[in-house]
Design an enzyme around this catalytic site. Sequence first.
Site, PDB file in Angstrom:
ATOM      1  CB  CYS A 194     -78.074 -75.839  39.599  1.00  0.00           C
ATOM      2  SG  CYS A 194     -77.618 -76.947  40.850  1.00  0.00           S
ATOM      3  CG  HIS A 196     -82.110 -76.176  38.675  1.00  0.00           C
ATOM      4  ND1 HIS A 196     -81.753 -77.648  38.250  1.00  0.00           N
ATOM      5  CD2 HIS A 196     -81.775 -75.918  39.718  1.00  0.00           C
ATOM      6  CE1 HIS A 196     -80.921 -77.983  39.329  1.00  0.00           C
ATOM      7  NE2 HIS A 196     -81.140 -76.895  39.978  1.00  0.00           N
ATOM      8  CG  ASN A 219     -80.826 -79.861  42.424  1.00  0.00           C
ATOM      9  OD1 ASN A 219     -80.271 -80.005  41.337  1.00  0.00           O
ATOM     10  ND2 ASN A 219     -80.380 -78.847  43.197  1.00  0.00           N
TER      11      ASN A 219
HETATM   12  N1  ACO Z   1     -84.724 -83.796  57.786  1.00  0.00           N
HETATM   13  C1  ACO Z   1     -85.340 -83.542  58.849  1.00  0.00           C
HETATM   14  N2  ACO Z   1     -85.142 -82.416  59.161  1.00  0.00           N
HETATM   15  C2  ACO Z   1     -84.244 -81.568  58.884  1.00  0.00           C
HETATM   16  C3  ACO Z   1     -83.708 -81.817  57.432  1.00  0.00           C
HETATM   17  C4  ACO Z   1     -83.992 -83.200  57.046  1.00  0.00           C
HETATM   18  N3  ACO Z   1     -83.416 -83.717  55.830  1.00  0.00           N
HETATM   19  N4  ACO Z   1     -82.823 -80.907  57.114  1.00  0.00           N
HETATM   20  C5  ACO Z   1     -82.961 -79.926  57.856  1.00  0.00           C
HETATM   21  N5  ACO Z   1     -83.770 -80.466  58.985  1.00  0.00           N
HETATM   22  C6  ACO Z   1     -84.213 -79.711  60.040  1.00  0.00           C
HETATM   23  C7  ACO Z   1     -83.166 -78.451  60.441  1.00  0.00           C
HETATM   24  O1  ACO Z   1     -82.148 -78.726  61.201  1.00  0.00           O
HETATM   25  C8  ACO Z   1     -84.115 -77.572  61.183  1.00  0.00           C
HETATM   26  O2  ACO Z   1     -84.136 -77.856  62.776  1.00  0.00           O
HETATM   27  P1  ACO Z   1     -84.388 -76.862  63.910  1.00  0.00           P
HETATM   28  O3  ACO Z   1     -85.591 -76.190  63.566  1.00  0.00           O
HETATM   29  O4  ACO Z   1     -84.295 -77.754  64.871  1.00  0.00           O
HETATM   30  O5  ACO Z   1     -83.262 -76.146  63.617  1.00  0.00           O
HETATM   31  C9  ACO Z   1     -85.470 -77.657  60.447  1.00  0.00           C
HETATM   32  O6  ACO Z   1     -85.297 -78.715  59.812  1.00  0.00           O
HETATM   33  C10 ACO Z   1     -85.934 -76.578  59.459  1.00  0.00           C
HETATM   34  O7  ACO Z   1     -84.705 -76.304  58.667  1.00  0.00           O
HETATM   35  P2  ACO Z   1     -84.881 -75.136  57.638  1.00  0.00           P
HETATM   36  O8  ACO Z   1     -83.272 -75.119  57.081  1.00  0.00           O
HETATM   37  O9  ACO Z   1     -85.307 -74.098  58.216  1.00  0.00           O
HETATM   38  O10 ACO Z   1     -85.790 -75.986  56.539  1.00  0.00           O
HETATM   39  P3  ACO Z   1     -86.579 -75.160  55.392  1.00  0.00           P
HETATM   40  O11 ACO Z   1     -87.787 -74.832  55.278  1.00  0.00           O
HETATM   41  O12 ACO Z   1     -85.710 -73.927  55.041  1.00  0.00           O
HETATM   42  O13 ACO Z   1     -86.235 -76.217  54.189  1.00  0.00           O
HETATM   43  C11 ACO Z   1     -84.717 -76.635  52.504  1.00  0.00           C
HETATM   44  C12 ACO Z   1     -84.635 -76.502  54.052  1.00  0.00           C
HETATM   45  C13 ACO Z   1     -85.526 -77.814  51.941  1.00  0.00           C
HETATM   46  C14 ACO Z   1     -83.344 -76.962  52.226  1.00  0.00           C
HETATM   47  C15 ACO Z   1     -85.035 -75.283  51.686  1.00  0.00           C
HETATM   48  O14 ACO Z   1     -84.340 -74.429  52.699  1.00  0.00           O
HETATM   49  C16 ACO Z   1     -84.563 -75.223  50.281  1.00  0.00           C
HETATM   50  O15 ACO Z   1     -84.889 -76.157  49.625  1.00  0.00           O
HETATM   51  N6  ACO Z   1     -83.785 -74.625  49.959  1.00  0.00           N
HETATM   52  C17 ACO Z   1     -83.267 -74.489  48.651  1.00  0.00           C
HETATM   53  C18 ACO Z   1     -82.019 -75.357  48.512  1.00  0.00           C
HETATM   54  C19 ACO Z   1     -81.786 -75.819  47.013  1.00  0.00           C
HETATM   55  O16 ACO Z   1     -82.814 -76.045  46.214  1.00  0.00           O
HETATM   56  N7  ACO Z   1     -80.625 -76.287  46.833  1.00  0.00           N
HETATM   57  C20 ACO Z   1     -80.248 -76.783  45.592  1.00  0.00           C
HETATM   58  C21 ACO Z   1     -79.020 -76.086  45.072  1.00  0.00           C
HETATM   59  S1  ACO Z   1     -79.235 -74.764  44.431  1.00  0.00           S
HETATM   60  C22 ACO Z   1     -80.489 -74.766  43.199  1.00  0.00           C
HETATM   61  O17 ACO Z   1     -80.485 -75.817  42.778  1.00  0.00           O
HETATM   62  C23 ACO Z   1     -81.125 -73.714  43.103  1.00  0.00           C
END
Ligand code: ACO
Length: 324
Positions: free
Chosen positions: A114, A251, A281
Site C-alpha cells: 500500500c 492512502h 482499499n
Molecule cells: N462483518 C461482520 N463482522 C466481522 C467482519 C465482517 N466483515 N469482520 C470481522 N468481523 C467480526 C469479528 O469476527 C469480531 O467478532 P467477535 O467479536 O465475535 O470475535 C468482530 O467483528 C470485531 O472484529 P474486530 O477485528 O475487533 O473489528 P475492528 O473494530 O478491529 O475492525 C477492521 C476490523 C475494520 C479490519 C479494523 O481493524 C481495521 O480497519 N484495521 C485496519 C486494517 C486495514 O486497513 N488494512 C488494510 C491494509 S493495511 C493499510 O492499508 C494501512
Amino acid sequence: MIVRAKIKGCGSYLPERILTNDQLAERVETSDEWIQQRTGIKHRYIAGENELTSDLATKAALAALEHANINVSEVDLIVCATATPDETFPATATVVQKNLGVTKGAAFDLQAVCSGFVYGLSVVDSLIQTGQAKTALLIGAETFSRILDWEDRSTCVLFGDGAGAIVLQAEEGNGDTSDSGILSTHIYADGRCHDALYVDGGPSSTGTAGFLRMEGKEVFRQAVTRMPEAIDAALKKSDLGPEAIDWLVPHQANIRIIEAMGKKLKLPKERVVVTVDKHANTSAASIPLALTEAVYDGRIKRGDMIMMAAMGGGFTWGSALLRW
Ligand code: ACO
C-alpha cells in the site's frame, strides 16, 4: 537552480464491475452496516475475469498522458507500483511499456504494497533529480481481488481493484517550497511487522500466489501512528506547519484511519480527499485514484500544497510533500 520532478498530469481507471456490501453479505456473514461503520466502504470495483493489472495500469497511464498533454514518445521511465503483478516476471511495467509502444528508457515494478505509490514518488524523484530520467510515468495498479480469501470476512470486505497514474517531468526550480513538483519524500520500513499483514504464498515459498492475511487491529494501531510520524518528518524538513497543507491525499484503507490522521494534523474534513467509500482499499492505486478524482473535479488546483501518506505490508510507510 535545482531539478524538480513536476507532476504534469494524472489519470485513473476503474473496472466496470461494482461489488456492493449487500452483494458481499450474500457470500460471507457480514452486513452493509458493519462494513460501513468499521471502514466507511460502500462498494468496490472488481476487475473482469480476463482483465490484468497491466490492463488497468495501461488505461490509467493513457489517461494521465492525455491529461498532461504529453506525447508517449517522450516517456523514458515507467515505474509500476504493484503487489499483484500479472506474472512473477517480467515486471508489469514492461508489459505497460509494450502496450504504450514505448521503446526507450527503463521500466520496472516496485513492491511496497500500500506504500508503493509513495515509495515510487521517492524513486522517480531521485531518478529525475540525478538526470537519469526526464519524463516518467508512475503508476499504482492492483488486482487485489485475486489474492483475497473470499471466505474470510475479516479481509475480503476491505479491498478493491483499480489503477492510477501520474506523469512527472524534470523542470528547474529554486530549491525552496515555492517550487512546483515533489518537495520531499520520506520512506520507512520495519520488517519485524511481517505477521501483521502478509500474503501466505509466493514463488519461492508455496509456488502459489497465496491469500492476504491480516491482524486488523494491529494494522490500525500502527497506521494511525506511523503515517502522522512520516507527515511530521516532511513538515519539519520543509520548516512548515500543518496549516501549509491545502490537501491531504492519504492512502485509502479505512475512513477511521483517515479521520484520525486529519484530526492529528488539525485539517478540516473538507481538505482531506476521501475515496475509500467508493473504491475500498486499492493498495498502491489508492493515492493516485484519489488524487485524480480531486484534480478532475476541480478541488485540487495548480499551486496547491499536497501531503500524501501511506502504510502497507512489511510494514512499509512514508509521506510525500508536493506542490501541484
Ligand atoms: N462483518 C461482520 N463482522 C466481522 C467482519 C465482517 N466483515 N469482520 C470481522 N468481523 C467480526 C469479528 O469476527 C469480531 O467478532 P467477535 O467479536 O465475535 O470475535 C468482530 O467483528 C470485531 O472484529 P474486530 O477485528 O475487533 O473489528 P475492528 O473494530 O478491529 O475492525 C477492521 C476490523 C475494520 C479490519 C479494523 O481493524 C481495521 O480497519 N484495521 C485496519 C486494517 C486495514 O486497513 N488494512 C488494510 C491494509 S493495511 C493499510 O492499508 C494501512
